[in-house]
Design a protein around this motif. Sequence first.
Motif: not given
Length: 204
Positions: A87-94, A100-105, A137-143
């Motif tokens: 849920d935190e990751i979902k909110e973060l990307f929202k 966010i350009d990398s997982p480290y970001d 999450r960063m590559h989900r658009h490929l799905r």
Amino acid sequence: MYIVVDVAAELPVTLTMEVGSRNDCAAFEPLIEEFDKRYDTDNIQAALADAGFDSQGNREFTQEKLDCPLLTAINPRRSAPLKAIRDEIKELFKNHGDEIDSPYDALERLPQEQLSEYGIEVGSVEETYIFQAIKERMHRHLRAGVERVFSRLKSFTGLDRVRARKENNVETHVVLSAVALVATSLTTKRQGRPGLVRSPSRLI
């Protein structure tokens, strides 16, 4: 039916048939083994899958067989801490997806003390798991390419209206449907109109 899709070409490359009651994770290894047996997998960067395939066993199996990470959405049923992190990751990307350009970001925006609240320690397996979940999450658009393949199989080859009842006949319909998409792709390329692969009915 389980399919491996080349997301760059948006074509099915391997499929297996299973009974509807079989667990997704149990069907994963036969699918990957079939794919590994048929193709050169040296240049695969990652395998993407939905939460139904989310397990440590599948991750290890993919790394061993394909020498690449398996990036899945987090299955919230695995544990309460992982559900909270999902849920935190979902909110973060929202809120910050464009930044966010990398997982480290992303990890920088999930403070370590916040991870500790969920029982996740720096350098733990769980932190690595979160890192992979962020990459997914960063590559989900490929799905989305996978969804388009399923859509074409249904609309162009009638896979949503299978009238056969015997298992062998259903499997034949599924395989021929996949072959039809690949043949269509070859035809569009030979005609110099590769864009029509997304509208196969326009070739007829």
